[in-house]
Motif scaffolding. Structure first.
Motif, PDB file in Angstrom:
ATOM      1  N   UNK A 179       0.809  -1.211   0.000  1.00 25.13           N
ATOM      2  CA  UNK A 179       0.000   0.000   0.000  1.00 25.13           C
ATOM      3  C   UNK A 179       0.844   1.262   0.000  1.00 25.13           C
ATOM      4  N   UNK A 180       0.307   2.337   0.585  1.00 26.01           N
ATOM      5  CA  UNK A 180       1.009   3.637   0.575  1.00 26.01           C
ATOM      6  C   UNK A 180       2.141   3.568   1.596  1.00 26.01           C
ATOM      7  N   UNK A 181       3.380   3.452   1.094  1.00 22.13           N
ATOM      8  CA  UNK A 181       4.507   3.264   2.012  1.00 22.13           C
ATOM      9  C   UNK A 181       5.200   4.584   2.346  1.00 22.13           C
ATOM     10  N   UNK A 182       5.003   5.610   1.540  1.00 24.11           N
ATOM     11  CA  UNK A 182       5.477   6.939   1.950  1.00 24.11           C
ATOM     12  C   UNK A 182       4.684   8.004   1.214  1.00 24.11           C
ATOM     13  N   UNK A 183       4.647   9.199   1.830  1.00 22.90           N
ATOM     14  CA  UNK A 183       3.844  10.256   1.225  1.00 22.90           C
ATOM     15  C   UNK A 183       4.406  11.628   1.553  1.00 22.90           C
ATOM     16  N   UNK A 184       4.030  12.585   0.732  1.00 23.94           N
ATOM     17  CA  UNK A 184       4.587  13.947   0.842  1.00 23.94           C
ATOM     18  C   UNK A 184       3.526  14.945   0.392  1.00 23.94           C
ATOM     19  N   UNK A 185       3.411  16.047   1.126  1.00 26.18           N
ATOM     20  CA  UNK A 185       2.507  17.125   0.720  1.00 26.18           C
ATOM     21  C   UNK A 185       3.193  18.450   0.971  1.00 26.18           C
ATOM     22  N   UNK A 312       4.971   2.010  -7.262  1.00 23.91           N
ATOM     23  CA  UNK A 312       4.319   2.977  -8.145  1.00 23.91           C
ATOM     24  C   UNK A 312       4.322   4.338  -7.464  1.00 23.91           C
ATOM     25  N   UNK A 313       4.877   5.338  -8.159  1.00 22.14           N
ATOM     26  CA  UNK A 313       4.931   6.683  -7.576  1.00 22.14           C
ATOM     27  C   UNK A 313       3.909   7.579  -8.285  1.00 22.14           C
ATOM     28  N   UNK A 314       3.029   8.184  -7.504  1.00 24.94           N
ATOM     29  CA  UNK A 314       2.038   9.121  -8.037  1.00 24.94           C
ATOM     30  C   UNK A 314       2.432  10.517  -7.580  1.00 24.94           C
ATOM     31  N   UNK A 315       2.453  11.475  -8.508  1.00 24.23           N
ATOM     32  CA  UNK A 315       2.878  12.824  -8.108  1.00 24.23           C
ATOM     33  C   UNK A 315       2.053  13.887  -8.838  1.00 24.23           C
ATOM     34  N   UNK A 316       1.680  14.920  -8.098  1.00 17.01           N
ATOM     35  CA  UNK A 316       0.885  15.995  -8.681  1.00 17.01           C
ATOM     36  C   UNK A 316       1.416  17.359  -8.278  1.00 17.01           C
ATOM     37  N   UNK A 317       1.063  18.372  -9.065  1.00 18.43           N
ATOM     38  CA  UNK A 317       1.448  19.753  -8.762  1.00 18.43           C
ATOM     39  C   UNK A 317       0.391  20.665  -9.366  1.00 18.43           C
ATOM     40  N   UNK A 328       3.458   3.896  -3.665  1.00 18.18           N
ATOM     41  CA  UNK A 328       2.584   2.766  -3.355  1.00 18.18           C
ATOM     42  C   UNK A 328       3.276   1.459  -3.746  1.00 18.18           C
ATOM     43  N   UNK A 329       3.338   0.529  -2.807  1.00 17.61           N
ATOM     44  CA  UNK A 329       3.755  -0.824  -3.194  1.00 17.61           C
ATOM     45  C   UNK A 329       2.468  -1.602  -3.428  1.00 17.61           C
TER      46      UNK A 329
END
Ligand code: UT7
Length: 331
Positions: A179-185, A312-317, A328-329
């Protein structure tokens, strides 16, 4: 509240785009532009346009319905719905409440989240917390936009960029390590004026004068936003990788916000990521803001490009200015 954090993962995805296609050649008939300019500067070839009777909640409903189906969950299992959008049906009630009713998610609380093109990743980060703590078991996160309603069709610098669509993900508990193994905002309010819809709010209410001045349309300083985008895509990527103790080489799939192919390629080069690992569909949908990442994610999953155990890396701006990423793993 659970004593140990419960791991949150994406257990279902779905998306929806309206049928109507608007090509660059169609746009040549509306504004002083060319397929050559749009393709070479943005990578966009066509975008989707909602029917007059369709609003954000209609697109969100379709995407949400498919995500629930993919997750194999009945609607009453959802405890919270978050809709990320800059084009809600109306100021209030929230689009999320309208979606709750359409989907018959009778046990869900519901709210909208405003973080422009970063909205879906912000919403994933928020929804994840409810699962981590055990407050909710399943959260439905949706990004939905009808941007064609807020672009000035006489402004060639913006109207060629945007399109309509929706994407959704069901968050739920997954085994530890998945699942979501790390996150950033992150947010940089100092850049707020670079990308705005200045009118219709409490600062500049809707009046004949505000409409006359076109203040109900998107306004963007494209070059500045471009520079911000490339910088934060690199920063956000490094931050989530570091947090997970991983390197760029460990990534299997990179799903960035689809605003401009040049931004994506520029950022990929800076982080030394081969384009084969990057999902690109900006050519077919243009910039769908909060819908862009879940739309691309759904495409990747349904085409079998993501398998169990993939990183899988999801990124937005986007406007705010804002940036967010999750790693996400895949469960
Ligand atoms: O999702 C939210 C985040 N938003 C973004 O990521 C957008 C970031 N910015 C960009 O993607 C790019 O800056 C744009 C695609 C918006 C613009 O590309 P650019 O290479 O920065 O072009 P520009 O704004 O510097 O414009 C170059 C020229 C100008 O003409 P002059 O002044 O050089 O004579 C524009 O007037 O291109 C002209 N132009 C167009 N020409 C034909 C601008 N839009 C168009 C158009 N068709 N649609």
């Amino acid at each position: 509240m659970a004593s140990q954090l419960i791991q949150a993962g994406i257990i279902g995805v779905g998306s929806y785009v309206p049928n109507k296609v608007l090509t660059n050649n169609d746009l040549e008939k509306i504004v002083n532009t060319s397929d050559e300019w749009i393709t070479s500067r943005t990578g966009i070839k066509e975008r989707r346009v909602a029917e007059p009777e369709q609003a954000a909640s209609d697109l969100a409903f379709e995407a949400g319905r498919k995500a629930l189906e993919h997750a194999g969950l009945p609607p009453e299992e959802i405890g919270l719905i978050i809709v990320a959008t800059s084009t809600p049906d109306m100021f209030f009630p929230s689009t999320a409440c309208l979606v709750q009713e359409k989907l018959k998610c009778v046990n869900a609380s519901a709210f909208d989240l405003s973080a422009a093109c970063t909205g879906f990743i912000y919403a994933l980060n928020v929804g994840k917390q409810f699962i981590n703590t055990g407050a909710e078991k399943y959260v439905l996160v949706i990004g939905a936009e009808v941007l064609t309603r807020i672009v000035n069709w006489q402004d060639r610098t913006t109207c060629v960029l945007f399109g309509d669509g929706a994407g959704a993900a069901v968050l739920g508990p997954v085994p530890q390590g998945r699942g979501i193994i790390s996150s950033y905002m992150a947010a940089e309010g100092a850049g707020a004026s670079l990308l705005t819809l200045p009118g219709c709010g409490s600062r500049i209410p809707l009046t004949p004068q505000s409409v006359e001045q076109g203040l109900h349309f998107i306004s963007m300083k494209g070059k500045e936003v471009y520079k911000f985008a490339v910088r934060v895509m690199e920063e956000g990527t490094q931050r989530v990788l570091q947090q997970a103790g991983m390197k760029v080489e460990d990534l299997d799939m990179y799903i960035p916000h689809q605003a401009n192919i040049r931004i994506i390629e520029h950022a990929a080069k800076k982080i030394k990521l081969p384009m084969e690992k990057v999902l690109v569909n900006v050519d077919r949908y243009g910039n769908t803001s909060a819908a862009s990442v879940p739309l691309a994610l759904d495409e990747a999953v349904k085409q079998g490009k993501i398998k169990s155990g993939d990183n899988v890396l999801l990124i937005g701006f986007g406007a705010g200015l804002t940036c967010a990423a999750v790693l996400v793993r895949w469960a």
